[in-house]
Motif scaffolding. Structure first.
Motif, PDB file in Angstrom:
ATOM      1  N   ASP A 126     -43.084 -56.023 -63.286  1.00 10.10           N
ATOM      2  CA  ASP A 126     -42.202 -57.020 -62.825  1.00 10.10           C
ATOM      3  C   ASP A 126     -41.042 -57.249 -63.614  1.00 10.10           C
ATOM      4  OD1 ASP A 126     -44.102 -57.874 -61.115  1.00 10.10           O
ATOM      5  OD2 ASP A 126     -45.305 -58.831 -62.395  1.00 10.10           O
ATOM      6  N   PRO A 127     -40.155 -57.738 -63.370  1.00  8.67           N
ATOM      7  CA  PRO A 127     -38.678 -57.750 -64.046  1.00  8.67           C
ATOM      8  C   PRO A 127     -38.814 -57.862 -65.497  1.00  8.67           C
ATOM      9  CG  PRO A 127     -38.621 -58.793 -61.861  1.00  8.67           C
ATOM     10  CD  PRO A 127     -39.937 -58.475 -61.945  1.00  8.67           C
ATOM     11  N   ALA A 128     -39.711 -58.995 -65.942  1.00 11.19           N
ATOM     12  CA  ALA A 128     -39.843 -59.319 -67.269  1.00 11.19           C
ATOM     13  C   ALA A 128     -40.402 -58.261 -68.322  1.00 11.19           C
ATOM     14  CB  ALA A 128     -40.908 -60.411 -67.267  1.00 11.19           C
ATOM     15  N   TYR A 129     -40.924 -57.150 -67.615  1.00 10.78           N
ATOM     16  CA  TYR A 129     -41.463 -56.194 -68.464  1.00 10.78           C
ATOM     17  C   TYR A 129     -40.569 -55.433 -69.440  1.00 10.78           C
ATOM     18  CZ  TYR A 129     -43.481 -51.449 -69.667  1.00 10.78           C
ATOM     19  OH  TYR A 129     -44.071 -50.555 -70.160  1.00 10.78           O
ATOM     20  N   GLY A 130     -39.066 -55.541 -68.841  1.00 14.85           N
ATOM     21  CA  GLY A 130     -38.148 -55.186 -69.792  1.00 14.85           C
ATOM     22  C   GLY A 130     -38.010 -55.697 -71.022  1.00 14.85           C
ATOM     23  N   ALA A 131     -37.753 -57.100 -70.928  1.00 15.65           N
ATOM     24  CA  ALA A 131     -37.773 -57.962 -72.124  1.00 15.65           C
ATOM     25  C   ALA A 131     -38.840 -57.904 -73.034  1.00 15.65           C
ATOM     26  CB  ALA A 131     -37.251 -59.349 -71.576  1.00 15.65           C
ATOM     27  N   MET A 132     -40.228 -57.705 -72.549  1.00 20.97           N
ATOM     28  CA  MET A 132     -41.219 -57.715 -73.178  1.00 20.97           C
ATOM     29  C   MET A 132     -41.706 -56.611 -73.952  1.00 20.97           C
ATOM     30  SD  MET A 132     -43.481 -59.565 -70.122  1.00 20.97           S
ATOM     31  CE  MET A 132     -45.324 -59.155 -70.746  1.00 20.97           C
ATOM     32  N   HIS A 133     -40.991 -55.501 -73.454  1.00 21.34           N
ATOM     33  CA  HIS A 133     -41.411 -54.181 -74.138  1.00 21.34           C
ATOM     34  C   HIS A 133     -40.062 -53.622 -74.584  1.00 21.34           C
ATOM     35  CE1 HIS A 133     -45.541 -53.177 -72.987  1.00 21.34           C
ATOM     36  NE2 HIS A 133     -45.415 -54.287 -72.111  1.00 21.34           N
ATOM     37  N   ARG A 134     -39.116 -54.425 -74.704  1.00 24.60           N
ATOM     38  CA  ARG A 134     -37.821 -54.156 -75.479  1.00 24.60           C
ATOM     39  C   ARG A 134     -37.194 -52.730 -74.727  1.00 24.60           C
ATOM     40  NH1 ARG A 134     -35.803 -56.411 -79.988  1.00 24.60           N
ATOM     41  NH2 ARG A 134     -37.400 -57.190 -81.280  1.00 24.60           N
ATOM     42  N   VAL A 135     -37.167 -52.622 -73.330  1.00 20.33           N
ATOM     43  CA  VAL A 135     -36.951 -51.339 -72.804  1.00 20.33           C
ATOM     44  C   VAL A 135     -35.182 -51.605 -72.798  1.00 20.33           C
ATOM     45  CG1 VAL A 135     -36.736 -50.201 -70.982  1.00 20.33           C
ATOM     46  CG2 VAL A 135     -38.620 -51.381 -71.326  1.00 20.33           C
ATOM     47  N   SER A 136     -34.506 -50.778 -73.455  1.00 19.01           N
ATOM     48  CA  SER A 136     -32.890 -50.556 -73.268  1.00 19.01           C
ATOM     49  C   SER A 136     -32.853 -49.164 -72.678  1.00 19.01           C
ATOM     50  CB  SER A 136     -32.363 -51.020 -74.671  1.00 19.01           C
ATOM     51  OG  SER A 136     -33.175 -49.861 -75.484  1.00 19.01           O
ATOM     52  N   PRO A 137     -32.262 -49.464 -71.381  1.00 21.13           N
ATOM     53  CA  PRO A 137     -32.136 -48.175 -70.621  1.00 21.13           C
ATOM     54  C   PRO A 137     -30.649 -47.376 -71.272  1.00 21.13           C
ATOM     55  CG  PRO A 137     -32.005 -50.188 -69.252  1.00 21.13           C
ATOM     56  CD  PRO A 137     -32.048 -50.623 -70.564  1.00 21.13           C
ATOM     57  N   GLU A 138     -30.749 -46.144 -71.540  1.00 22.17           N
ATOM     58  CA  GLU A 138     -29.673 -45.417 -71.790  1.00 22.17           C
ATOM     59  C   GLU A 138     -28.429 -45.455 -71.371  1.00 22.17           C
ATOM     60  OE1 GLU A 138     -30.249 -42.615 -74.821  1.00 22.17           O
ATOM     61  OE2 GLU A 138     -31.629 -44.685 -75.098  1.00 22.17           O
ATOM     62  N   HIS A 139     -28.483 -45.431 -70.145  1.00 26.18           N
ATOM     63  CA  HIS A 139     -27.658 -45.792 -68.939  1.00 26.18           C
ATOM     64  C   HIS A 139     -28.004 -46.567 -67.748  1.00 26.18           C
ATOM     65  CE1 HIS A 139     -26.090 -42.005 -70.483  1.00 26.18           C
ATOM     66  NE2 HIS A 139     -27.249 -41.332 -70.306  1.00 26.18           N
ATOM     67  N   GLY A 140     -27.002 -47.255 -67.295  1.00 28.42           N
ATOM     68  CA  GLY A 140     -27.475 -48.180 -66.182  1.00 28.42           C
ATOM     69  C   GLY A 140     -28.110 -49.429 -66.611  1.00 28.42           C
ATOM     70  N   ARG A 141     -29.104 -50.132 -66.018  1.00 22.99           N
ATOM     71  CA  ARG A 141     -29.614 -51.453 -66.297  1.00 22.99           C
ATOM     72  C   ARG A 141     -31.058 -51.413 -66.021  1.00 22.99           C
ATOM     73  NH1 ARG A 141     -30.791 -53.874 -61.921  1.00 22.99           N
ATOM     74  NH2 ARG A 141     -29.760 -53.107 -59.933  1.00 22.99           N
TER      75      ARG A 141
END
Ligand SMILES: Nc1ncnc2c1ncn2[C@@H]1O[C@H](COP(=O)(O)OP(=O)(O)O)[C@@H](O)[C@H]1O
Ligand SMILES: [Mg+2]
Lengths: 408, 249
Positions: A126-141
């Motif tokens: 789900d969209p919240a996963y990114g914030a929860m796992h500190r995902v920081s895309p190298e490119h894009g979003r």
């Protein structure tokens, strides 16, 4: 006031001149101190950086504190009722006002490449996963809520998959073809670093998007999904929430399903995994430091005998006992501080070298700078060692009887 | 008021075998600004012991020493050290320069114990002092690079750089040839005169001793004024010497 300043400056000048005159003997004992300070500082600095990196990588894979994970297992091997679970999940999030939560469902998705079809390990989130796992895309979003309703599903792929596609420019909205009875075209919106433990290409897709295309694809290989449910909650509420979730889900799903709620972030484990290594290297450094200090002490004690006359001469033109004490002490301190500065600078070079960075980074993206505490600690310890090593010679020096010192 | 006065001063040591050894006894001496005093005596007669007492490096076991009327035994150690640094300059037989340090550093070392402007301008002051003793061109020479006479001139510059009121010279020419010795003494005299300092010289050399206005002999622990030593006195023996030395000041 001006007298005090003059006395301090005067003592440092005396000490410095003394050191200059005896530079060879001083230099030798200081090598030990410099090496010890260097290794101690490096251990602290590397430990700091490694810890930072561990936290970062742990947050990437396990989530940020407090990360709760909920898993369900039916006792009689009957598949759990997905709709029922979904209701319980949505209700729980509303009831406990959890903003950051994600279902995590690993799946193999067939992707059409130029050289054929291959299964790609995918994670439906789900969209919240990114914030929860500190995902920081190298490119894009990362995904946003608007991606849920896109016609062409959005995917976020890792660098391996990106390379396999020929590293297309994200500005051109590259697509990948998901293979099935009716292939679906997905749009690549972001590129993330490949996870260090996986050598195959991977990608992320939103749960909502996948459930919409699942029937269209009618993929040949339908695997049972084992979803994990993750929540990011304030650490102080974690324990309470765990009990509540446990009982709520058990109540909804009945006795046939085993509900387990775990806390999985690094903070729950407490102990630093590098602790024993750190302790070992620190222990060795302290030993080295003691040896260096002992060498310095030994040399000063031996040479103070030769310097008794000199101290007597200084006393004869007005050096007070306090002044002699301070000057001899300063000799040691000035010397070890100089060695400490060298040690800290060496340590900075060492810690920032590619070799050390590789060792501790554990795939972390942005390493913190050289920790200031480590540098301060190194210098502080050098000063302390100097003061300790200077104490004994200084005590000997003030006990010099002037008349004995200048008679021969 | 005299700068320094000794009243019945004696110095007794306890030897290793616990027997007391009296080096000096009953010494009376008064030192005024501008005085030139010489002390001769056989080796081991206690000359250096006397000088250490005058320089507040040692304390008498009897009698008292007064500095500007104040009993020195009442001074704290720190005050003695500070007084010595400010008012008393030493010149030793063996020069006692600091090894490995240049002439300039040697001469500026006493100024490290100064404060204020004198402290901050110590290098300039020391250079000027070396200029005065004729070593303006040897500022950065270390002791091993200097001859005996030059070393003693550095020592003189160092003893005088804080403008002491009392200069104590312990056989200052003992390690020099006669001619060089004369030069060094002339220099000491000249600079002492310029700042109206008192100069006490200990020497073996009669011609050096003769430069002083007041000449003493140290014998059997007592200080005897030279002009009082007569054949008559010698025949009377040592008993009265302490008394006699007392009447001269
Ligand atoms: N610390 C001491 N221990 C033992 N004997 C001493 C000590 N200081 C002086 N003496 C003795 O006292 C006497 C006088 O010494 P000193 O004043 O140095 O004589 P001078 O300078 O006239 O040669 C000498 O016999 C010397 O051996
Ligand atoms: Mg002597």
């Amino acid at each position: 006031m001006t007298g005090l300043l003059a006395a301090c400056v005067g003592s440092v000048i005396e000490a410095w001149t003394e050191l200059r005159v005896h530079r060879t003997r001083v230099l030798l004992s200081l090598i030990g101190v410099a090496v010890a300070v260097c290794s101690l500082t490096s251990v602290v600095a590397l430990g700091d950086i490694a810890q930072q990196a561990t936290i970062e990588s742990s947050e990437r894979s396990n989530g940020r504190p407090a990360a709760l994970s909920l898993s369900l297992q039916s006792q009689d091997d009957q598949p759990t009722d997905d709709a029922l679970v979904q209701t319980a999940w949505t209700e729980a999030l509303t009831r406990y006002d959890v903003t950051f939560a994600s279902r995590i469902i690993p799946r193999q998705v067939d992707v059409q490449f130029v050289d054929g079809v291959a299964a790609v390990t995918s994670t439906m989130v789900d969209p919240a996963y990114g914030a929860m796992h500190r995902v920081s895309p190298e490119h894009g979003r990362w995904f946003t809520a608007t991606d849920i309703n896109r016609l062409a599903p959005a995917v976020i792929i890792d660098e391996r998959l990106w390379a396999r596609l020929g590293s297309p420019d994200l500005a051109l909205n590259p697509t990948i073809s998901l293979f099935g009875v009716n292939p679906v075209t997905a749009v690549v919106v972001g590129i993330v670093k490949s996870p260090p433990y996986n050598l195959e290409p991977t990608m992320f897709m939103l749960n909502a998007a996948y459930s919409r295309i699942e029937s269209t694809l009618q993929a040949a290989t339908v695997q049972p999904a084992h979803p994990a449910y993750e929540l990011w909650v304030p650490p102080e509420n974690a324990a309470d929430l765990m009990t509540h979730l446990q009982s709520d889900f058990t109540a909804t799903l009945g006795e046939g399903t085993i509900v387990s709620v775990n806390r999985q972030d690094y903070a729950a484990y407490g102990q630093d995994p590098n602790l024993s290594l750190k302790l070992l290297v620190s222990g060795v450094s302290v030993l080295l430091l003691l040896l260096g200090a002992l060498g310095l002490l030994n040399i000063s004690l031996v040479t103070i005998r030769q310097r008794i006359q000199e101290i007597g001469i200084r006393r004869s033109f007005g050096a007070t006992a306090a002044r002699v004490f301070f000057a001899v002490m300063m000799e040691s301190v000035v010397a070890t501080v100089a060695a400490g500065i060298v040690g800290v600078m060496l340590s900075m070079l060492l810690v920032k070298s590619p070799w050390a960075t590789d060792l501790v980074s554990q795939g972390a993206t942005d390493l913190p700078p050289f920790p200031l505490e480590a540098a301060v600690l190194g210098l502080g310890i050098a000063t302390l060692v100097g003061a300790l090593a200077g104490l004994l010679p200084a005590l000997v020096a003030v006990r010099v009887k002037v008349i004995d010192a200048i008679r021969y | 008021m005299p700068f320094l006065e000794l009243h019945g001063v004696g110095r007794t040591l306890t030897r290793l075998d616990d027997r007391p050894l009296t080096i000096l006894s009953g010494i009376d001496l008064s030192i005024e600004q501008g005085d030139r005093i010489s002390v001769v005596g056989r080796s081991g007669s206690g000359k250096s012991t006397l000088l250490n007492l005058l320089g507040l490096l040692d304390s008498p076991t009897e009698g008292e020493i007064r500095l500007e009327g104040l009993d020195v035994s009442q001074f704290s150690n720190r005050r003695r050290d500070l007084t010595r640094g400010r008012d008393i300059g030493f010149v030793f037989q063996q020069f006692n320069l600091l090894h490995g340090r240049t002439a300039l550093e040697n001469v500026s070392t006493p100024l490290l114990y100064e404060r204020g402007a004198t402290f901050w301008k110590r290098t300039a002051i020391a250079a000027e002092m070396l200029e005065r003793v004729g070593l303006g061109n040897r500022l950065s020479s270390t002791p091993v690079q200097l001859s005996g006479g030059e070393q003693q001139r550095v020592a003189v510059a160092r003893a005088l750089v804080r403008r002491p009121r009392l200069i104590l010279a312990d056989e200052p020419t003992g390690a020099l040839d006669i001619e060089t010795g004369e030069t060094v003494m002339a220099l000491l005299d000249e600079i002492a005169t310029a700042s109206n300092a008192a100069l006490v010289t200990i020497t073996h050399d009669p011609s050096i001793a003769a430069r002083a206005h007041r000449q003493y002999t140290l014998e059997d622990g007592g200080l005897i004024a030279r002009d009082l030593i007569t054949p008559d006195l010698i025949s009377r023996g040592p008993v009265t010497r302490a008394k006699l030395s007392g009447c001269n000041s």
